[in-house]
Every structure is written in structure tokens, then in C-alpha cells.
Design a protein around this motif. Sequence first.
Motif, PDB file in Angstrom:
ATOM      1  N   UNK A  92       0.870  -1.179   0.000  1.00 37.65           N
ATOM      2  CA  UNK A  92       0.000   0.000   0.000  1.00 37.65           C
ATOM      3  C   UNK A  92       0.902   1.223   0.000  1.00 37.65           C
ATOM      4  N   UNK A  93       0.748   2.090  -0.990  1.00 36.39           N
ATOM      5  CA  UNK A  93       1.655   3.233  -1.153  1.00 36.39           C
ATOM      6  C   UNK A  93       0.906   4.547  -0.951  1.00 36.39           C
ATOM      7  N   UNK A  94       1.659   5.572  -0.466  1.00 38.01           N
ATOM      8  CA  UNK A  94       1.083   6.907  -0.321  1.00 38.01           C
ATOM      9  C   UNK A  94       1.230   7.649  -1.636  1.00 38.01           C
ATOM     10  N   UNK A  95       0.822   8.893  -1.637  1.00 37.59           N
ATOM     11  CA  UNK A  95       0.841   9.676  -2.870  1.00 37.59           C
ATOM     12  C   UNK A  95       2.262   9.947  -3.364  1.00 37.59           C
ATOM     13  N   UNK A  96       3.271   9.788  -2.486  1.00 35.40           N
ATOM     14  CA  UNK A  96       4.661   9.975  -2.899  1.00 35.40           C
ATOM     15  C   UNK A  96       5.297   8.676  -3.392  1.00 35.40           C
ATOM     16  N   UNK A  97       4.525   7.599  -3.371  1.00 35.45           N
ATOM     17  CA  UNK A  97       5.047   6.318  -3.853  1.00 35.45           C
ATOM     18  C   UNK A  97       5.765   5.502  -2.807  1.00 35.45           C
ATOM     19  N   UNK A  98       5.683   5.906  -1.556  1.00 33.18           N
ATOM     20  CA  UNK A  98       6.332   5.162  -0.488  1.00 33.18           C
ATOM     21  C   UNK A  98       5.385   4.117   0.077  1.00 33.18           C
ATOM     22  N   UNK A  99       5.937   2.937   0.388  1.00 30.92           N
ATOM     23  CA  UNK A  99       5.133   1.867   0.967  1.00 30.92           C
ATOM     24  C   UNK A  99       4.843   2.177   2.422  1.00 30.92           C
ATOM     25  N   UNK A 100       3.565   2.188   2.773  1.00 30.23           N
ATOM     26  CA  UNK A 100       3.158   2.509   4.150  1.00 30.23           C
ATOM     27  C   UNK A 100       2.643   1.278   4.891  1.00 30.23           C
ATOM     28  N   UNK A 101       2.260   0.233   4.173  1.00 28.17           N
ATOM     29  CA  UNK A 101       1.764  -1.002   4.811  1.00 28.17           C
ATOM     30  C   UNK A 101       1.724  -2.105   3.747  1.00 28.17           C
TER      31      UNK A 101
END
Length: 562
Positions: free
Chosen positions: A184-193
Motif C-alpha cells: 500500500x503506497x502513499x501519494x509519494x510512492x512510499x510503501x506505508x503497509x
Amino acid sequence: MKNKHNKSENHQNSVKVSIIFKSVLGIIVLLAVFAAVVSVIGFNGLTDALLSQYAEGAFRTANTAAVEMDGDKIDDFAQSGGNTKEYLTTWKGLDKLCNASGVTFIYVIRPDLTDYAHITFLFSTANENCHYTRYDFGYVRETTNDEYREKYRNLYEGKTTQELVIRDKGYIETDPHITSMVPLKDSDGNTTAILCVQRQMENLVNERNSYMNKVFLATIILMVTVSFVQIIYLYRVFLRPVKRITDEASRFSQESHPSENKLTDSIKSRDEIGALASSIDRMEVRIMQYLDDLTKATAEKERINTELSLASRIQSNMLPNTFPAFPERSEFDIFAAMDPAKEVGGDFYDFFPVDDDHLCVVIADVSGKGVPAALFMMSAKIILANYAKMGKTPAEILSDANTAICACNQEEMFVTVWLGILEISTGRLTAANAGHESPVLKQPDGRFALLPEKHGFVLGGMDGMVYRDYSIELQRGAKLFLYTDGVPEATNGSEELFGLERMVEALNKAADAPVQEILRTVRREVDGFVEEAEQFDDLTMLCLEYRGKKEKADNRQEMERT
């Protein structure tokens, strides 16, 4: 007399049981091996197909759930304690998807990014039709194993976009299952979960078990059916006619008069068994004719010579003795001769087409001499020809013939055999040797020389022997000379052997002559060497010339004129 007859009958029955048992057992073993191979291939193929289907469905569910999740809100969800309205709405959506898609679990986790040794559950749903319970919000547990830690790391570090875990081997705390994972990625493309979908493999296991049960049942039915058909086939085609021939021979030996019902009236086959039945019929009639003559004779020697003369003619009729043997075939020429040491002998040769492109050539030497060797010779010749016409390789023919001979060889006789099958279109000769003399080969523009080869054990000496094939490439104009040990072991008055060296020299004296002249030359050399000495052993020779498909028939016509 009655006891002897009972013993003979019991022996025949034991032979019959032995042949049927071995044939059926061999088929059952082959079917069992075939079923095992099919089962393994089918098992692996079905497992791969079902796993692929399971994984595809699990990833489809995971991607659908990921679309519903907002990666930018994972931190808010993690701090909410699982009690906010937005959290509960999201959880209900996941729970609804879990039950609608038929998966076991849908859950969202955050691993400990320091070493990925622990995970924290943010969302967890369980299918209402399964016996598992979901994890509470914030529940922390150790990562299952190193495989899971590596896959979590790959997803967080962006090395992969999805991961799959299959747990169906070794000790596991749950039923066999697969787990698909997507980040699951945030709007910056980083994986958050990481969103995980777990699906149990119960249906896959049931499908595999059903398949294996069907294969097992089909194998049992096939084994029973083939065994039953094989028993009937063996009995009708081989055992029943052989038993009739044996019974008739036993009856004739006791009653000494021909039967009113001839063997050929009930045995209609046109193979070697039919030929043997016809020979027995003719032998009974001729023996009776000779017995009538012998009753008028007073000399025991005349009676013995008459019977041996009959046996000699029967034996001679069993060997190919019409030359040219195949006047319609210009690709090869063949000639053979057999001179027994006594009225009848144990040597024999044979040649016959297996099909339009394959010629089988046999030369053999039975242990012993006289009538016992001749009878053993006829039996061995029929057995070898029967197996050769089944399309087997030379090694397989010798192996099967050895098994058949050993099954009913109370006299413990044996026979050496060289057997080759020539592929007429190419000149490739595949052969196997069961303790026989090595052949002598002459390639075009060359000289005759002994062909080195590995020898197997003699036929009838020991059951279960294995023989090996080897190949010779006959070029156009090549000649192959086969013989029994009576040629090199011919002895003169000084007890000196003719030997292989003299034999090869004799062959090279007529190396370019037709095959018939080659045999005549060797025989002249042998006769000139032994002079007046008595012939000690049977003397049998065969020569094959390979001409190839483009060879014209001029050589054959020239040989016939000479």
C-alpha cells in the motif's frame, strides 16, 4: 508308466503357469510404472495449474482491496485505535470483500522496519464460513519465518510489486494455504503497509485426492483387463497349440501309431508353431512308414540309420535351403550351409524379413551333438524367430529367448547365439551376442578381419541374463561372415586346430567373390587341412553381402551363372 505320465503332465502345467505368471507379472509391472509416471506428471501438473489459479484469484482480491485503501491514511488508521468512523467504514469494506470473494483472510500489516522480525495488524477480517478468527487491531506477533521477512523487505524496498507464499509442506500451524501480498503506497510512492490475502488450499487438496483415486482405480481396472486378455491370448495362440503338440508327441511315443486327427487340423497358424505341427504330422507318418520297413529288417544298425536319416531331413527342412533366398531383393545377397558332424546336429542358422526394411540373421550352436542337440536346436530356432517377429531389438530377443528356454530346460542344455537385424535401406546392422564366435567383417576395398565385440552369456545357462546391442554400419559392398566353432576348431590328424588365422586367410583368398563362392573356398581350405581326419563338430557358415538400394542385380546374375 502312469507315474511318469503324471510327472510329465505336472511339469507341463508348471511350465504353463510359469509362462503365464511371468507374462502377466511383466505387464502388471509395466502398467504400474506407467501409472506411477502418469500420476506424478498429472499430480505436479494439476498442482501447478490449481496453484496458479489460486494465486491469480488471491492477487485479484488483493488488488481490489488495495484500490479501496488510501495509502496516505495508513498513519491515521494506525493512530486511531481502530475506533474512528472512517476506520470502521474501511474495515467493513474489507470484510465484505473477504466474504464475497471466498478468501479466508484479508489483513493489513506493518512490519518492524529495523529487522522485519515483528508485524503489527492494522486491519484483519476473516471469512464467516471458516473456523478461524481475525486478529484485533494493534496485535503484534513475530514474523512467521525468514521467507516472510524477505518478502516484507522486498515489498517495502520496492524490489517487487507483489509476493506469494505457499505453505503446504512440512510442519505448519494451520491448514495448507497461500498468501498473496501487495504494498500500500502513499501519494509519494512510499510503501506505508502491506495488504495480505490468505486463501486455504482445501479445494486444491480435494481435487488432487480425487485425481489420484481415479488414476488408481483406472490402473487397477486396466491391470485386471490386460492381464485377463493376456492370459487368454497366451493360452490360445501359444500354450494350447504347444500343449497339443506335446500331448501328441507323448501319445505317439507310447502308442506308436499316427493319430486319426492330425495336428494341422486344429493348429491353423502359419508361423513356426504351425510348421512344427506340420512337421510332427509328417514325422509320424514317415516314422510309421520306416517302422514298417524296420520290422522286416534284422540289422539294428539299419534301423538306427533310417531314423537318423529321417531326423536329418526334418532338420534340413527347418533351415532355409533355397538359394538365392530373396531373388526379388537386389540390396543384399546371402548364402549359408550347415554340415552336421553326425546325421543330425545342434548348429543352425536362420534368416527372414522382419518387415520390408529389416532382415533378421541368426547363427547358433547348441551344446552337445546328435538327436538331443537337434531337438533343442529346433525349439531354440522357433523361440528366437517368434520373438524376432515381434519387433524387438536383438538384445531383447536374446533376453526373452533365454527366459523361455530356462523355463523348461531340465536337461540343462545351452545354445550360443549371434543375432543381428539389418536395416536394409541404410546398412545399419544392430546385433547382440550370447556367447557365440565373433563375426568377420569386410568393408569395401578392405580385407576380412575379426570384429571385436562384447559377448553375453549363453542362452539356457542362467535365467535373468541381460544382453547388449551394438551397431555396425555396413557400406555398399560390405560382407559379413558368420560361423560356428566347428570351423576354427576343425582338427587334422596331428591334433592341430585349423584356427581363426587360417580361416581369415581363407576368406581373403575369395574376398571379392560372391557369397556362395566364399563359403566354398573356406570349406575347401578346411577339408584340405583336416584331410582324412574325422569331422568332430558341426560345421556351419553364413555370408551376407550388403549392396545397398542403388546396387543393380548384375552381381546376383553373375553368381547364378557361375
